[in-house]
Design a protein around this motif. Structure first.
Motif, PDB file in Angstrom:
ATOM      1  N   LEU A 371       3.571  -5.804  28.830  1.00 45.77           N
ATOM      2  CA  LEU A 371       2.659  -6.786  28.252  1.00 45.77           C
ATOM      3  C   LEU A 371       3.307  -7.384  27.014  1.00 45.77           C
ATOM      4  CD1 LEU A 371      -0.155  -8.173  27.934  1.00 45.77           C
ATOM      5  CD2 LEU A 371      -0.851  -6.154  26.596  1.00 45.77           C
ATOM      6  N   VAL A 372       3.261  -8.713  26.906  1.00 43.98           N
ATOM      7  CA  VAL A 372       3.801  -9.434  25.749  1.00 43.98           C
ATOM      8  C   VAL A 372       2.643 -10.064  24.988  1.00 43.98           C
ATOM      9  CG1 VAL A 372       5.300 -11.304  24.967  1.00 43.98           C
ATOM     10  CG2 VAL A 372       5.962  -9.916  26.956  1.00 43.98           C
ATOM     11  N   THR A 373       2.567  -9.805  23.683  1.00 40.36           N
ATOM     12  CA  THR A 373       1.560 -10.427  22.815  1.00 40.36           C
ATOM     13  C   THR A 373       2.216 -10.767  21.482  1.00 40.36           C
ATOM     14  OG1 THR A 373       0.760  -8.502  21.536  1.00 40.36           O
ATOM     15  CG2 THR A 373      -0.119  -8.758  23.770  1.00 40.36           C
ATOM     16  N   PRO A 374       1.574 -11.578  20.651  1.00 45.57           N
ATOM     17  CA  PRO A 374       1.987 -11.612  19.250  1.00 45.57           C
ATOM     18  C   PRO A 374       1.754 -10.234  18.622  1.00 45.57           C
ATOM     19  CG  PRO A 374       0.538 -13.463  19.782  1.00 45.57           C
ATOM     20  CD  PRO A 374       0.458 -12.499  20.932  1.00 45.57           C
ATOM     21  N   THR A 375       2.416  -9.967  17.505  1.00 45.76           N
ATOM     22  CA  THR A 375       2.117  -8.737  16.754  1.00 45.76           C
ATOM     23  C   THR A 375       0.964  -8.992  15.796  1.00 45.76           C
ATOM     24  OG1 THR A 375       4.439  -8.070  16.902  1.00 45.76           O
ATOM     25  CG2 THR A 375       3.062  -6.917  15.309  1.00 45.76           C
ATOM     26  N   LEU A 376       1.084  -9.998  14.979  1.00 42.75           N
ATOM     27  CA  LEU A 376       0.015 -10.450  14.094  1.00 42.75           C
ATOM     28  C   LEU A 376      -0.606 -11.719  14.657  1.00 42.75           C
ATOM     29  CD1 LEU A 376       1.760  -9.988  10.634  1.00 42.75           C
ATOM     30  CD2 LEU A 376      -0.282  -8.781  11.396  1.00 42.75           C
ATOM     31  N   ALA A 377      -1.814 -12.048  14.202  1.00 43.05           N
ATOM     32  CA  ALA A 377      -2.425 -13.317  14.583  1.00 43.05           C
ATOM     33  C   ALA A 377      -2.044 -14.433  13.625  1.00 43.05           C
ATOM     34  CB  ALA A 377      -3.941 -13.174  14.619  1.00 43.05           C
ATOM     35  N   GLN A 378      -1.538 -14.072  12.444  1.00 37.76           N
ATOM     36  CA  GLN A 378      -1.252 -15.035  11.395  1.00 37.76           C
ATOM     37  C   GLN A 378       0.139 -14.798  10.827  1.00 37.76           C
ATOM     38  OE1 GLN A 378      -3.536 -17.437  10.840  1.00 37.76           O
ATOM     39  NE2 GLN A 378      -4.894 -16.462  12.347  1.00 37.76           N
ATOM     40  N   LEU A 379       0.597 -15.724  10.012  1.00 42.02           N
ATOM     41  CA  LEU A 379       1.815 -15.510   9.243  1.00 42.02           C
ATOM     42  C   LEU A 379       1.546 -14.438   8.189  1.00 42.02           C
ATOM     43  CD1 LEU A 379       2.917 -19.237   8.741  1.00 42.02           C
ATOM     44  CD2 LEU A 379       3.706 -17.607  10.476  1.00 42.02           C
ATOM     45  N   PRO A 380       2.595 -13.822   7.622  1.00 44.07           N
ATOM     46  CA  PRO A 380       2.376 -12.788   6.602  1.00 44.07           C
ATOM     47  C   PRO A 380       1.389 -13.254   5.529  1.00 44.07           C
ATOM     48  CG  PRO A 380       4.701 -12.903   7.160  1.00 44.07           C
ATOM     49  CD  PRO A 380       4.039 -14.039   7.882  1.00 44.07           C
ATOM     50  N   ALA A 381       0.409 -12.416   5.251  1.00 45.62           N
ATOM     51  CA  ALA A 381      -0.686 -12.798   4.365  1.00 45.62           C
ATOM     52  C   ALA A 381      -0.221 -12.919   2.923  1.00 45.62           C
ATOM     53  CB  ALA A 381      -1.810 -11.766   4.457  1.00 45.62           C
ATOM     54  N   ARG A 382      -0.859 -13.804   2.184  1.00 44.93           N
ATOM     55  CA  ARG A 382      -0.629 -13.880   0.746  1.00 44.93           C
ATOM     56  C   ARG A 382      -1.288 -12.680   0.070  1.00 44.93           C
ATOM     57  NH1 ARG A 382       1.527 -18.632  -0.937  1.00 44.93           N
ATOM     58  NH2 ARG A 382       1.597 -20.303   0.631  1.00 44.93           N
ATOM     59  N   HIS A 383      -0.767 -12.312  -1.080  1.00 45.53           N
ATOM     60  CA  HIS A 383      -1.324 -11.168  -1.800  1.00 45.53           C
ATOM     61  C   HIS A 383      -2.805 -11.400  -2.100  1.00 45.53           C
ATOM     62  CE1 HIS A 383       2.565  -9.359  -2.189  1.00 45.53           C
ATOM     63  NE2 HIS A 383       3.054 -10.388  -2.823  1.00 45.53           N
ATOM     64  N   GLY A 384      -3.588 -10.352  -1.934  1.00 40.62           N
ATOM     65  CA  GLY A 384      -4.999 -10.403  -2.267  1.00 40.62           C
ATOM     66  C   GLY A 384      -5.911 -10.839  -1.147  1.00 40.62           C
ATOM     67  N   GLU A 385      -5.348 -11.303  -0.019  1.00 45.74           N
ATOM     68  CA  GLU A 385      -6.208 -11.742   1.088  1.00 45.74           C
ATOM     69  C   GLU A 385      -6.948 -10.575   1.737  1.00 45.74           C
ATOM     70  OE1 GLU A 385      -4.445 -14.286   4.018  1.00 45.74           O
ATOM     71  OE2 GLU A 385      -3.508 -15.581   2.516  1.00 45.74           O
ATOM     72  N   LEU A 386      -6.350  -9.395   1.727  1.00 48.25           N
ATOM     73  CA  LEU A 386      -6.978  -8.187   2.277  1.00 48.25           C
ATOM     74  C   LEU A 386      -7.249  -7.246   1.113  1.00 48.25           C
ATOM     75  CD1 LEU A 386      -4.655  -7.663   5.388  1.00 48.25           C
ATOM     76  CD2 LEU A 386      -6.920  -8.734   5.349  1.00 48.25           C
ATOM     77  N   ASP A 387      -8.448  -7.339   0.561  1.00 43.21           N
ATOM     78  CA  ASP A 387      -8.783  -6.619  -0.681  1.00 43.21           C
ATOM     79  C   ASP A 387      -9.448  -5.285  -0.348  1.00 43.21           C
ATOM     80  OD1 ASP A 387      -9.442  -5.747  -3.171  1.00 43.21           O
ATOM     81  OD2 ASP A 387     -10.809  -7.395  -3.642  1.00 43.21           O
ATOM     82  N   TYR A 388      -8.659  -4.220  -0.369  1.00 47.71           N
ATOM     83  CA  TYR A 388      -9.165  -2.888  -0.040  1.00 47.71           C
ATOM     84  C   TYR A 388     -10.140  -2.368  -1.095  1.00 47.71           C
ATOM     85  CZ  TYR A 388      -8.838   1.942   1.745  1.00 47.71           C
ATOM     86  OH  TYR A 388      -9.106   3.186   2.260  1.00 47.71           O
ATOM     87  N   ASP A 389     -10.147  -2.955  -2.278  1.00 41.82           N
ATOM     88  CA  ASP A 389     -11.041  -2.502  -3.344  1.00 41.82           C
ATOM     89  C   ASP A 389     -12.327  -3.321  -3.403  1.00 41.82           C
ATOM     90  OD1 ASP A 389     -11.542  -0.653  -5.429  1.00 41.82           O
ATOM     91  OD2 ASP A 389     -11.006  -2.157  -6.940  1.00 41.82           O
ATOM     92  N   ASP A 390     -12.634  -4.041  -2.351  1.00 43.61           N
ATOM     93  CA  ASP A 390     -13.865  -4.818  -2.285  1.00 43.61           C
ATOM     94  C   ASP A 390     -15.012  -3.899  -1.868  1.00 43.61           C
ATOM     95  OD1 ASP A 390     -16.020  -6.469  -1.560  1.00 43.61           O
ATOM     96  OD2 ASP A 390     -14.714  -8.048  -0.799  1.00 43.61           O
ATOM     97  N   PRO A 391     -16.045  -3.734  -2.710  1.00 46.17           N
ATOM     98  CA  PRO A 391     -17.128  -2.786  -2.383  1.00 46.17           C
ATOM     99  C   PRO A 391     -18.068  -3.292  -1.298  1.00 46.17           C
ATOM    100  CG  PRO A 391     -17.597  -3.922  -4.440  1.00 46.17           C
ATOM    101  CD  PRO A 391     -16.220  -4.342  -4.043  1.00 46.17           C
ATOM    102  N   GLY A 392     -17.835  -4.472  -0.765  1.00 47.88           N
ATOM    103  CA  GLY A 392     -18.749  -5.020   0.228  1.00 47.88           C
ATOM    104  C   GLY A 392     -18.510  -4.543   1.643  1.00 47.88           C
ATOM    105  N   TYR A 393     -17.488  -3.706   1.852  1.00 45.14           N
ATOM    106  CA  TYR A 393     -17.130  -3.300   3.212  1.00 45.14           C
ATOM    107  C   TYR A 393     -17.625  -1.891   3.547  1.00 45.14           C
ATOM    108  CZ  TYR A 393     -13.758  -7.162   3.474  1.00 45.14           C
ATOM    109  OH  TYR A 393     -13.155  -8.388   3.502  1.00 45.14           O
ATOM    110  N   SER A 394     -18.225  -1.768   4.733  1.00 46.95           N
ATOM    111  CA  SER A 394     -18.309  -0.449   5.350  1.00 46.95           C
ATOM    112  C   SER A 394     -16.974  -0.211   6.045  1.00 46.95           C
ATOM    113  CB  SER A 394     -19.443  -0.414   6.386  1.00 46.95           C
ATOM    114  OG  SER A 394     -19.112  -1.237   7.502  1.00 46.95           O
ATOM    115  N   MET A 395     -16.747   1.001   6.574  1.00 48.23           N
ATOM    116  CA  MET A 395     -15.469   1.280   7.223  1.00 48.23           C
ATOM    117  C   MET A 395     -15.304   0.423   8.478  1.00 48.23           C
ATOM    118  SD  MET A 395     -12.846   3.044   6.528  1.00 48.23           S
ATOM    119  CE  MET A 395     -11.440   2.257   7.292  1.00 48.23           C
ATOM    120  N   ARG A 396     -16.349   0.281   9.271  1.00 45.14           N
ATOM    121  CA  ARG A 396     -16.237  -0.551  10.476  1.00 45.14           C
ATOM    122  C   ARG A 396     -16.011  -2.011  10.114  1.00 45.14           C
ATOM    123  NH1 ARG A 396     -19.789   3.452  11.902  1.00 45.14           N
ATOM    124  NH2 ARG A 396     -19.427   4.485  13.935  1.00 45.14           N
TER     125      ARG A 396
END
Length: 470
Positions: A371-396
């Motif tokens: 099976l052939v797929t892309p690895t990511l859906a986007q180009l490498p993300a800019r810093h801060g786009e995925l904020d692990y310290d955001d209290p608004g997220y549940s784990m899911r």
């Protein structure tokens, strides 16, 4: 050894120079230390200063004297401190080697330092509050992916030819894609999880590494694969050596290709175009290529991934000293609370999701070889786009967020299939774009054969990022 010469060579070539006496291991180590120090100020990819001397290893091993780095995902290397990228973990030291580390030492790898990872390894961005942002050598304003991000940054920058990484939802393949490397996630049971665990993340986490060439991936796998005593999951080694299968013709394969995410999230047109071009190359080589996709339900990926998440949370809660929640990042705090609330019924529901997904993928590979797929859906993300310290997220919710960025990888951690990301393209901006190949369980040999064909047809060895040690 000149720095420019060192940085241009992969592990296979370096080992040959050492073996034939053209250079000695001390010269290579000196060059590696210089290379690492020359780029780390820009990349911020080490958790601590380099070790005063390389960790004990067999200089006569198959990769004897080749410089190496391990990831801060401990306990991994005996006597080495670890933090899992967290401010809440202090003074922790590995009392024994991970079984894989024992094999790295026997292979002869000269481990010089430890690389950064996001807190608890649960992000596709290596940007922990403890160590700060690890920067991409191709574009410093971009991230390196996660969780094996520090390893990817330093291999891509020519500082070491290969480095340790592990993959619980894409944590080797996503940094490989973001940094222009080869990243193999091995089959469940191909490499060991012990001695302190019977399985890692309910079997979702696979230990291996990142490289710049397919032959290095094959060599490393040859050195460290195989069953260990007492492992819950094991796979026997193939009849031939991995370095030898690269030269074998896999024959005409049935290849499926999809550039659509199972969850329906958008895929960047440049990213999709590189995956489609890889499929066309495989057809030109002589394989039978057609559009097809496994019958994967996106909710099953999330529910199955909860197994690895709560296993991580449980490991912290069962530690001799529990982490201080006040020093954890927000998603980690949510994880600990959800782990405490997770019931046996929740575990069974997650295992049911894993079963559904694994059977769907297994059925797919009775009809297709690859099976052939892309690895990511986007180009490498800019810093801060995925904020692990955001209290608004549940784990899911957090899993759904990172799977918008990388929707193609985690399914195969849940199912246990081998998958590899190859640096087959670049964007108009010069950013790396990875393509993922997936095969039936236990078929790393097939992945390596096809990857070698693509490496020859679409070579990437001449590409260098703007931050490069040489």
């Amino acid at each position: 050894m000149e720095l420019s010469e060192y940085c241009a060579l992969d592990a296979t070539a370096l080992r040959e120079l050492i073996r034939t006496g053209q250079v000695n291991a001390a010269e290579v180590e000196t060059a590696a230390r210089q290379a690492i120090e020359s780029v780390n100020g820009d990349l911020n990819a080490l958790t601590q200063p380099l070790f005063q001397s390389a960790l004990d290893h067999d200089p006569d091993g198959p990769i004897g004297g080749v410089p190496f780095l391990v990831k801060d995902s401990g306990p991994f290397a005996r006597g080495v401190t670890f933090t899992l990228g967290s401010r809440s973990i202090r003074g922790a030291v590995a009392a024994v080697d991970h079984e894989l580390m024992t094999r790295f030492r026997a292979a002869g790898l000269a481990t010089l330092g430890q690389t950064t990872a996001p807190e608890l390894g649960l992000s596709y961005a290596t940007e922990s509050l403890r160590y700060g942002r690890t920067r991409n050598p191709w574009a410093l304003e971009r991230g390196v992916g996660g969780s094996s991000g520090g390893a990817a940054a330093l291999v891509a920058a020519g500082a070491v030819p290969l480095a340790h990484g592990n993959d619980g939802g894409g944590s080797v393949r996503i940094p490989a894609s973001a940094c222009g490397l080869v990243g193999l996630k091995v089959s469940r049971g191909r490499t060991p999880s012990g001695p302190l665990a019977g399985e890692a993340g309910f079997g979702l986490i696979a230990e291996f590494g990142l490289t710049r060439s397919i032959r290095d991936t094959a060599l490393l796998l040859e050195c460290v694969s195989g069953p260990a005593v007492g492992e819950k999951y094991t796979l026997s080694s193939p009849d031939v050596r991995y370095t030898e299968v690269l030269r074998a013709d896999p024959g005409r394969l049935r290849v499926a290709v999809t550039t659509d995410a199972w969850s329906g999230v958008p895929v960047d047109l440049q990213v999709a175009g590189v995956a489609a071009e890889a499929a066309r190359t495989l057809e030109w080589i002589g394989h039978s290529v057609s559009p097809a996709t496994p019958g994967i339900q996106p909710d099953d990926i999330v529910e199955g991934s909860m197994l690895a998440a709560v296993a991580t949370g449980a490991a912290l809660l069962r530690a001799p000293v529990r982490p201080d929640p006040g020093r954890l990042e927000a998603v980690s705090r949510a994880l600990l609370a959800e782990t405490l609330a997770f019931t046996a019924l929740d575990v069974m529901a997650a295992l049911d999701a894993q079963n559904r997904l694994t059977r769907a993928v297994g059925t797919f590979f009775t009809e297709y070889d690859l099976l052939v797929t892309p690895t990511l859906a986007q180009l490498p993300a800019r810093h801060g786009e995925l904020d692990y310290d955001d209290p608004g997220y549940s784990m899911r919710d957090w899993l759904r967020r990172i799977y918008q960025y990388g929707p193609f990888t985690a399914a195969f951690n849940v199912s246990g299939n081998p998958a590899i990301s190859l640096p087959l393209g670049q964007s108009r901006e010069g950013l790396p774009i990875g393509v993922q190949l997936v095969a039936a369980t236990g078929r790393e040999d097939l992945l390596l054969q096809v990857a070698a064909q693509l490496e020859q047809a679409q070579p990437w060895a001449g590409r260098q990022p703007s931050v490069f040690a040489g």
